[in-house]
Enzyme design. Structure first.
Site, PDB file in Angstrom:
ATOM      1  N   LYS A  54       0.839  -1.199   0.000  1.00  0.00           N
ATOM      2  CA  LYS A  54       0.000   0.000   0.000  1.00  0.00           C
ATOM      3  C   LYS A  54       0.876   1.253   0.000  1.00  0.00           C
ATOM      4  O   LYS A  54       0.615   2.220  -0.721  1.00  0.00           O
ATOM      5  CB  LYS A  54      -0.921   0.008   1.228  1.00  0.00           C
ATOM      6  CG  LYS A  54      -1.947  -1.116   1.205  1.00  0.00           C
ATOM      7  CD  LYS A  54      -2.887  -1.069   2.385  1.00  0.00           C
ATOM      8  CE  LYS A  54      -3.931  -2.186   2.272  1.00  0.00           C
ATOM      9  NZ  LYS A  54      -4.819  -2.284   3.410  1.00  0.00           N
ATOM     10  N   GLN A  98      -4.189  -0.807   9.830  1.00  0.00           N
ATOM     11  CA  GLN A  98      -4.361  -2.150   9.276  1.00  0.00           C
ATOM     12  C   GLN A  98      -4.996  -3.092  10.305  1.00  0.00           C
ATOM     13  O   GLN A  98      -4.546  -3.162  11.449  1.00  0.00           O
ATOM     14  CB  GLN A  98      -2.990  -2.691   8.826  1.00  0.00           C
ATOM     15  CG  GLN A  98      -3.059  -3.994   8.073  1.00  0.00           C
ATOM     16  CD  GLN A  98      -3.796  -3.845   6.735  1.00  0.00           C
ATOM     17  OE1 GLN A  98      -3.585  -2.900   5.992  1.00  0.00           O
ATOM     18  NE2 GLN A  98      -4.685  -4.783   6.441  1.00  0.00           N
ATOM     19  N   ASP A 121     -10.363   4.179   5.096  1.00  0.00           N
ATOM     20  CA  ASP A 121     -10.917   2.818   5.094  1.00  0.00           C
ATOM     21  C   ASP A 121     -12.442   2.861   5.179  1.00  0.00           C
ATOM     22  O   ASP A 121     -13.104   1.837   4.990  1.00  0.00           O
ATOM     23  CB  ASP A 121     -10.367   2.031   6.305  1.00  0.00           C
ATOM     24  CG  ASP A 121      -9.681   0.746   5.886  1.00  0.00           C
ATOM     25  OD1 ASP A 121      -9.716   0.424   4.672  1.00  0.00           O
ATOM     26  OD2 ASP A 121      -9.113   0.067   6.757  1.00  0.00           O
TER      27      ASP A 121
END
Ligand code: NAP
Length: 287
Positions: A54, A98, A121
């Site tokens: 990422k 994450q 997110d």
């Protein structure tokens, strides 16, 4: 007639190219590139590799991508303090913590602490709420956004279509249903308590499957001419990545279908980049 394949790799590349142009425009206008910070609390090498991808992808499109790796022993308080620092840093437009986090850290507490304007997110309750209300400005999670882009690229008509989403997670199923509803599909959400999933799927002009149950959707469950998006991603005993749909049988009935791998998967990181650029633009526009 065999379905046309929705090539996630090619479409993801197109998204990345668009984002690269948008990043260059943003940097020229504001004197800095959009910034994405990925926070990993883990010592697991596979998680480090995944989060590095990422960081790398964001730098490749010209963003300032940064991976913050914290040891698995990090306390909840320490992590919240890092999130607060990133919230306050004006050069940070997107924050992604994450998941999963180590068991001693309350995930929801951390996700709720991210400034919702930087929540790339799309897991903050404010963003989930705005999305559920159909309000513009909500940041939707990357995977369902990627699925919507696949449908758009295929030219699938969404308004008025009968859509079925299998799965109701915060990350995929629920936001997917909200995005389809926002574009005027008639949407059903299926889950483990759904009765007669087969009959429901057979009504779907658009079928999005995000269950994590390999082979759940059989070929004869597909309506002739449907668009089938298989989000499922499971590693089978042979080490191969497989989806939730019986691809070979389903492609005989569908008009469009995503392969696994190479369908939804590549869209997720591309969508993350796009979301970060949009978050950066929205933050400067809100000043
Ligand atoms: P999740 O949180 O485990 O949710 C799975 C959902 O599917 C739940 O709502 C569950 O119902 C439902 N479900 C499971 N088995 C079912 C069955 N037999 N019949 C009907 N419904 C069933 O998973 P997730 O995070 O949404 O992810 C789903 C899948 O997508 C996983 O394979 C994951 O690896 C994959 N994924 C892929 C990407 C990508 O980039 N390609 C990104 C994210 C996720 P209940 O609510 O009743 O339990």
């Amino acid at each position: 007639m065999a379905a046309k394949i929705l090539d996630g790799k090619a479409i993801a590349q197109k998204v990345r190219d668009e984002v690269r142009e948008g990043v260059a425009r943003f940097a020229a206008a504001h004197g800095r590139p959009p910034g994405l910070d990925v926070v990993l609390v883990s010592d697991d090498p596979a998680s480090v590799t995944y989060t590095r991808s990422k960081e790398k992808a964001s730098n490749e499109v010209g963003m300032r991508g940064r991976l913050l790796t914290l040891p698995a022993t990090t306390t909840e308080g320490e992590l919240l303090a890092r999130v607060a620092e990133l919230n306050a840093d004006d050069a940070v437009d997107g924050i992604l913590v994450q998941l999963p986090l180590p068991g001693h850290i309350r995930e929801q507490r951390v996700l709720d602490a991210i400034a919702f304007a930087k929540d790339v997110d799309g897991l903050h309750p404010v963003n989930a709420g705005l999305l559920a209300m159909g309000r513009p400005g909500a940041i939707a999670p990357c995977t369902p956004r990627g699925c919507m882009r696949l449908l758009a690229e295929a030219g699938v008509e969404i308004a008025g279509a009968r859509a079925v989403v299998v799965g109701r997670s915060d990350l995929v199923g629920r936001p997917m249903a909200a995005l389809l509803l926002a574009q005027h599909a008639t949407v059903s959400i299926a889950h483990t308590r759904t009765r007669d999933l087969r009959a429901l799927c057979r009504e779907a002009d658009i079928l999005v499957v995000a269950a994590g149950a390999p082979g759940l959707i059989r070929g004869d469950w597909i309506k002739e001419g449907a668009a089938v998006i298989d989000v499922g991603l499971t590693r089978n005993e042979a080490g191969k990545l497989v989806g939730d749909v019986d691809f070979e049988a389903a492609r005989e009935r569908a008009a469009w279908i995503t392969p696994v791998p190479g369908g939804v998967g590549p869209m997720t990181i591309a969508s993350l980049l796009e979301t970060t650029l949009r978050a950066a633009e929205a933050r400067v526009a809100a000043r």
